[in-house]
Design a protein around this motif. Structure first.
Motif, mmCIF file in Angstrom:
data_model
loop_
_atom_site.group_PDB
_atom_site.id
_atom_site.type_symbol
_atom_site.label_atom_id
_atom_site.label_comp_id
_atom_site.label_asym_id
_atom_site.label_seq_id
_atom_site.Cartn_x
_atom_site.Cartn_y
_atom_site.Cartn_z
ATOM 1 N N PRO A 208 14.791 14.945 30.350
ATOM 2 C CA PRO A 208 14.360 13.556 30.603
ATOM 3 C C PRO A 208 13.354 13.086 29.549
ATOM 4 C CG PRO A 208 14.331 14.845 32.631
ATOM 5 C CD PRO A 208 14.562 15.822 31.526
ATOM 6 N N HIS A 209 13.558 11.868 29.092
ATOM 7 C CA HIS A 209 12.708 11.321 28.037
ATOM 8 C C HIS A 209 12.913 9.819 27.994
ATOM 9 C CE1 HIS A 209 16.638 11.631 26.108
ATOM 10 N NE2 HIS A 209 16.241 10.654 25.291
ATOM 11 N N GLU A 210 12.107 9.156 27.216
ATOM 12 C CA GLU A 210 12.337 7.748 26.928
ATOM 13 C C GLU A 210 12.362 7.558 25.424
ATOM 14 O OE1 GLU A 210 9.111 5.038 27.818
ATOM 15 O OE2 GLU A 210 7.774 6.746 28.231
ATOM 16 N N LYS A 211 13.225 6.669 24.960
ATOM 17 C CA LYS A 211 13.230 6.333 23.546
ATOM 18 C C LYS A 211 12.126 5.317 23.291
ATOM 19 C CE LYS A 211 17.973 7.464 22.221
ATOM 20 N NZ LYS A 211 19.211 7.000 21.524
ATOM 21 N N ILE A 212 11.410 5.518 22.202
ATOM 22 C CA ILE A 212 10.262 4.667 21.909
ATOM 23 C C ILE A 212 10.319 4.215 20.454
ATOM 24 C CG2 ILE A 212 8.767 5.775 23.620
ATOM 25 C CD1 ILE A 212 7.450 7.273 21.228
ATOM 26 N N THR A 213 9.421 3.332 20.121
ATOM 27 C CA THR A 213 9.216 2.928 18.739
ATOM 28 C C THR A 213 7.831 3.391 18.306
ATOM 29 O OG1 THR A 213 10.623 0.973 18.967
ATOM 30 C CG2 THR A 213 9.040 0.982 17.148
ATOM 31 N N VAL A 214 7.759 4.097 17.206
ATOM 32 C CA VAL A 214 6.473 4.455 16.610
ATOM 33 C C VAL A 214 6.277 3.539 15.419
ATOM 34 C CG1 VAL A 214 5.197 6.239 15.364
ATOM 35 C CG2 VAL A 214 6.498 6.832 17.417
ATOM 36 N N PRO A 215 5.268 2.673 15.460
ATOM 37 C CA PRO A 215 5.095 1.698 14.373
ATOM 38 C C PRO A 215 4.946 2.369 13.015
ATOM 39 C CG PRO A 215 3.694 1.155 16.240
ATOM 40 C CD PRO A 215 4.261 2.512 16.515
ATOM 41 N N GLU A 216 5.568 1.753 12.008
ATOM 42 C CA GLU A 216 5.401 2.213 10.640
ATOM 43 C C GLU A 216 4.269 1.438 9.981
ATOM 44 O OE1 GLU A 216 8.768 3.263 8.223
ATOM 45 O OE2 GLU A 216 10.153 2.759 9.849
ATOM 46 N N PRO A 217 3.648 1.982 8.945
ATOM 47 C CA PRO A 217 2.541 1.284 8.288
ATOM 48 C C PRO A 217 3.015 -0.012 7.641
ATOM 49 C CG PRO A 217 3.175 3.238 7.046
ATOM 50 C CD PRO A 217 3.913 3.308 8.338
ATOM 51 N N GLU A 218 2.140 -1.030 7.664
ATOM 52 C CA GLU A 218 2.489 -2.301 7.034
ATOM 53 C C GLU A 218 2.602 -2.156 5.529
ATOM 54 O OE1 GLU A 218 -0.154 -5.389 8.129
ATOM 55 O OE2 GLU A 218 0.235 -5.217 10.291
ATOM 56 N N ASN A 219 1.748 -1.330 4.944
ATOM 57 C CA ASN A 219 1.744 -1.147 3.495
ATOM 58 C C ASN A 219 2.731 -0.044 3.126
ATOM 59 O OD1 ASN A 219 1.237 -0.784 0.795
ATOM 60 N ND2 ASN A 219 -0.980 -0.564 1.001
ATOM 61 N N PRO A 220 3.813 -0.360 2.421
ATOM 62 C CA PRO A 220 4.790 0.682 2.074
ATOM 63 C C PRO A 220 4.296 1.643 0.990
ATOM 64 C CG PRO A 220 5.389 -1.393 1.064
ATOM 65 C CD PRO A 220 4.217 -1.690 1.948
ATOM 66 N N SER A 221 3.239 1.285 0.271
ATOM 67 C CA SER A 221 2.683 2.135 -0.783
ATOM 68 C C SER A 221 1.168 2.203 -0.611
ATOM 69 C CB SER A 221 3.047 1.589 -2.171
ATOM 70 O OG SER A 221 4.443 1.496 -2.338
ATOM 71 N N PRO A 222 0.708 2.963 0.377
ATOM 72 C CA PRO A 222 -0.723 2.929 0.710
ATOM 73 C C PRO A 222 -1.624 3.695 -0.248
ATOM 74 C CG PRO A 222 0.420 4.467 2.137
ATOM 75 C CD PRO A 222 1.474 3.793 1.316
ATOM 76 N N LEU A 223 -1.063 4.560 -1.090
ATOM 77 C CA LEU A 223 -1.899 5.341 -1.996
ATOM 78 C C LEU A 223 -2.252 4.527 -3.235
ATOM 79 C CD1 LEU A 223 -0.222 8.873 -1.949
ATOM 80 C CD2 LEU A 223 -2.275 8.136 -0.746
ATOM 81 N N PRO A 224 -3.500 4.583 -3.675
ATOM 82 C CA PRO A 224 -3.850 3.921 -4.935
ATOM 83 C C PRO A 224 -3.168 4.623 -6.105
ATOM 84 C CG PRO A 224 -5.667 5.287 -4.183
ATOM 85 C CD PRO A 224 -4.656 5.287 -3.079
ATOM 86 N N GLU A 225 -2.859 3.874 -7.143
ATOM 87 C CA GLU A 225 -2.237 4.443 -8.331
ATOM 88 C C GLU A 225 -3.249 4.479 -9.464
ATOM 89 O OE1 GLU A 225 1.399 2.547 -9.352
ATOM 90 O OE2 GLU A 225 2.325 2.876 -7.389
ATOM 91 N N TYR A 226 -3.374 5.651 -10.090
ATOM 92 C CA TYR A 226 -4.309 5.830 -11.191
ATOM 93 C C TYR A 226 -3.558 5.833 -12.514
ATOM 94 C CZ TYR A 226 -7.322 7.642 -7.419
ATOM 95 O OH TYR A 226 -8.043 7.802 -6.258
ATOM 96 N N GLU A 227 -4.296 5.536 -13.570
ATOM 97 C CA GLU A 227 -3.705 5.594 -14.908
ATOM 98 C C GLU A 227 -3.354 7.034 -15.264
ATOM 99 O OE1 GLU A 227 -4.906 4.696 -19.591
ATOM 100 O OE2 GLU A 227 -6.350 4.322 -17.975
ATOM 101 N N PRO B 39 0.856 11.119 7.711
ATOM 102 C CA PRO B 39 2.099 10.433 8.103
ATOM 103 C C PRO B 39 2.244 9.000 7.616
ATOM 104 C CG PRO B 39 0.675 10.789 10.008
ATOM 105 C CD PRO B 39 0.065 11.548 8.882
ATOM 106 N N HIS B 40 1.176 8.375 7.109
ATOM 107 C CA HIS B 40 1.349 6.997 6.626
ATOM 108 C C HIS B 40 1.872 6.951 5.195
ATOM 109 C CE1 HIS B 40 -2.671 8.163 5.383
ATOM 110 N NE2 HIS B 40 -2.818 7.095 4.629
ATOM 111 N N PHE B 41 1.931 8.116 4.499
ATOM 112 C CA PHE B 41 2.574 8.129 3.178
ATOM 113 C C PHE B 41 3.472 9.353 2.987
ATOM 114 C CE2 PHE B 41 -1.756 9.858 2.504
ATOM 115 C CZ PHE B 41 -1.486 11.084 1.902
ATOM 116 N N ALA B 42 3.903 9.950 4.090
ATOM 117 C CA ALA B 42 4.727 11.160 4.021
ATOM 118 C C ALA B 42 6.201 10.832 3.802
ATOM 119 C CB ALA B 42 4.571 11.972 5.305
ATOM 120 N N TRP B 43 6.929 11.844 3.368
ATOM 121 C CA TRP B 43 8.386 11.820 3.271
ATOM 122 C C TRP B 43 8.924 12.971 4.118
ATOM 123 C CZ3 TRP B 43 9.973 7.801 0.194
ATOM 124 C CH2 TRP B 43 9.079 7.328 -0.762
ATOM 125 N N PRO B 44 10.170 12.925 4.534
ATOM 126 C CA PRO B 44 11.051 11.764 4.557
ATOM 127 C C PRO B 44 10.535 10.701 5.531
ATOM 128 C CG PRO B 44 12.276 13.822 4.908
ATOM 129 C CD PRO B 44 10.838 14.144 5.065
#
Length: 660
Positions: free
Chosen positions: A523-542, A269-274
């Motif tokens: 019955p429910h409560e609306k909450i906030t689920v924090p999003e990751p600070e890093n918007p691109s957490p996956l390393p990029e390879y050549e 979930p820290h790099f999933a879409w949507p």
């Protein structure tokens, strides 16, 4: 901030039978002086030239938080010795228990181990926990199942998923890959040839168990929810095939399970879409520190159910971010149900309706091309598209524009009376959000092989005359906004997601009997689920060669065949530290005409693992066709070293159809 951990691939775990398993270990500094908790992920997907990017997005973060990470290749995969013997087998789980024992005995370990993973690793961490190894104290299971027969990639409520062949082809290709010679030395070639020679074609075993028998009960933790021993954080995405598991987990083991359901495809979930994503690292670290180090992180107090309620997302070429909001329920109880039925004018209405009489439905066999894929990795054409494409082959009922919102969370049920002239037929059901502009979004769906209407273990032929059928659809979390309409669509085909029955005779449906129960949010409560600070957490390879994706549907007006074609090329990438180069190319062609026995699937893979001056390539192909009485499957794997063929193996089998 400077790095306070080390990474090593130099440690091997020797099992009691002498087989050595390869590891990659992220170790916090000072662990020998002050032992630390450990997280194990145990997979057949290669820690080198496989899951490297996602491993490198997470385990360094764990190590910096004082949690060791141990990533182990299952026997016969990656650099581990031996040959894999199947999926979630007793030997696989037994090996995992030995690995846990080994970890807990290390001088840097505090004796407490967690297991986590997505898909295969999410499955086996639940299954290993059910065996009660004393070292295992908690799990995080993502995109997994508690029921291997009804909620995995093989069968679904007695229907035959085409993804079963696709997955068998994937595993045949994956297990044909060579170890990296730079880690195992001169032994690499012998290990590779052993795999090519001895690896099984999983489809032969899976297709020999077409009903829910002991083969599928093994590893299905729903068989003994009460005996499940450890806390489990169970995560899934609405855009993935494994969306039901968090709900089933909290229903089956409410004292141990916590559920998190987001809008995601089959990814962490820290790099999933949507989007929106979730701060998986923060969630996981709090979970591990509570259950592996007895720290007061509040993990035990998080709500039993947290879910993202989709608020009218529209089909798109790329689902970047789905509209919606997070809700929480401190405890999960069976929801109240809103009853819908069919009126005398054919509308979908609240409460009891009288229907419009009997209706014969035999959908065109290619109805379902807008279903998307069961196993989704990207938020593009893999996700269900505009449902109007399939409506022409479906029996549809819809509401008037809603005056107030209707919000649902849970698994809908449908009951109806129907008859069939053959002993089996499939029924597919879709619940659709009709937007004011006419666009249609699938909110949830369900499928059922009617021979399995009363039992998945003992299917039986349809009787003469009308019979009442009750089916449970997949879970949903969805808001139908004012001005939108709710549509119920029924079809007897949902191809290529499920394969047709041998006769595909169609069904006669008593529309007056249709009762659709939708689970109200309550019955429910609306909450906030924090999003990751890093918007691109996956390393990029050549990338030495670019990736490519294609999806197309082709109808041949001369032959009457419809082809559903997939092409995925990962591109050729090189790891910046190990230098290993790898590439995977997959092509699928599913075809069907006007005859259900024309159904066919053909899949080809090429996998390249190489270094400068050293190249290995495996080419594998699988196919499935059918007669009225049998499934016909075939496969071949060919291995090449530096362009020269070194091994070839073929599989060919005919397996009787068993009420499918």
């Amino acid at each position: 901030m400077s790095k306070t951990h080390s990474v090593s691939e130099e440690t091997w775990i020797t099992l009691r039978d002498g087989t050595r398993l390869a590891t990659r270990i992220w170790m916090p500094d000072g662990a020998l002086e002050t032992p630390v908790p450990t997280v194990l992920e145990y997979l057949p997907y290669r820690k080198r030239g496989g899951t490297d990017p996602r491993d490198e997005s997470t385990y360094p973060v764990f190590a910096e938080a004082g949690i060791a990470g141990v990533r182990v290749d299952i026997r016969g995969s990656g650099e581990s010795e031996g040959v894999i013997d199947g999926e979630y087998t007793p030997r696989e789980l037994s090996d995992a228990c030995e690995v846990l024992e080994w970890i807990a005995a290390q001088p840097w370990s505090n004796g407490n181990v967690g297991m986590m993973g997505i898909s295969w690793g999410g499955f086996n961490c639940l299954q290993v926990a059910a065996l009660k190894p004393p070292q295992l104290k908690a799990v995080i299971s993502i995109a997994s199942t508690v029921d291997r027969y009804n909620d995995d990639i093989h069968y679904k409520n007695g229907t035959h998923l085409s993804a079963q062949l696709s997955w068998a082809a994937t595993m045949l290709a994956y297990q044909s890959r060579t170890p990296d010679r730079d880690l195992v030395g001169d032994a690499w070639r012998g290990m590779w040839l052993e795999r090519l020679r001895d690896q099984p074609f999983f489809m032969e075993e899976w297709l020999s168990h077409q009903r829910r028998d002991a083969f599928w009960e093994h590893g299905s933790i729903c068989e003994d929810f009460e005996g499940f021993p450890v806390p489990a954080l169970v995560i899934a995405g609405w855009a993935d095939g494994y969306r039901n598991t968090p709900l089933k987990a909290v229903e089956g083991m409410p004292d141990n399970a916590k559920a998190l359901l987001g809008p995601w495809v089959h990814k962490y979930p820290h790099f999933a879409w949507p989007k929106p994503r979730a701060d998986f690292h923060g969630e996981a670290i709090a979970w591990w520190k509570k259950w592996l180090a007895d720290e007061d992180t509040g993990a035990e107090a998080i709500p039993q159910m947290r879910a993202y309620i989709l608020d009218g997302p529209k089909p798109a070429a790329w689902r970047e971010r789905d509209p919606g909001y997070w809700i929480a329920k401190q405890s999960w109880d069976s929801p109240s149900e809103a009853l819908w039925s069919v009126s005398g004018t054919g509308a979908l209405v609240p409460g009891q309706g009288e229907g419009v009489g009997a209706h014969y439905l035999r959908s065109p066999l290619d109805t379902g091309i807008a279903a998307g894929e069961w196993f989704t990795l990207k938020p593009d054409a893999e996700v269900a598209g505009d449902q109007r494409v399939d409506n022409g082959g479906s029996l549809c009922f819809e509401t008037a524009p809603l005056e107030t919102e209707a919000v649902y969370l849970g698994a809908p049920t449908l009951t109806l009376d129907l008859s069939c002239t053959a002993d089996r037929e499939n029924l597919a059901v879709r619940i659709i959000d009709v937007h004011p502009d006419g666009t249609e979004t699938r909110a949830c769906y369900g499928v059922l092989n009617l021979a399995h209407r009363d039992s998945y273990a003992e299917p039986k032929a349809m009787p003469e005359g009308m019979v009442e059928v009750r089916m449970q659809l997949d879970a949903m979390g969805y808001r139908f906004a004012p001005g939108h309409r709710i549509k119920l669509a029924l079809s007897t085909s949902y191809w290529p997601q499920i394969l047709p029955s041998p006769e595909a005779p169609g069904l006669t449906i008593d529309t007056g009997s249709i009762r659709l129960s939708l689970p109200e949010l309550g019955p429910h409560e609306k909450i906030t689920v924090p999003e990751p600070e890093n918007p691109s957490p996956l390393p990029e390879y050549e990338m030495l060669a670019d990736p490519e994706t294609r999806r197309e549907v082709v109808r041949d007006q001369v032959t009457g065949l419809t082809h559903f074609r997939i092409h995925e090329d990962t591109g050729l990438e090189v790891h910046p530290e190990s230098g290993l180069q790898s590439q995977e190319i997959r092509s699928e062609d599913w075809s069907i005409g006007n005859d259900p026995l024309s159904s066919r699937g053909d899949i080809a893979w090429e996998i390249r693992v190489q270094r400068e001056g050293w190249e290995t390539l495996t080419k594998s192909s699988v196919s499935m066709s059918c007669t009225a009485t049998h499934w016909q499957i075939a496969a071949e794997v060919v291995g090449f070293e530096n362009g020269v063929e070194v091994h070839r193996k073929s599989f060919d089998k005919e397996i009787p159809r068993d009420f499918m």
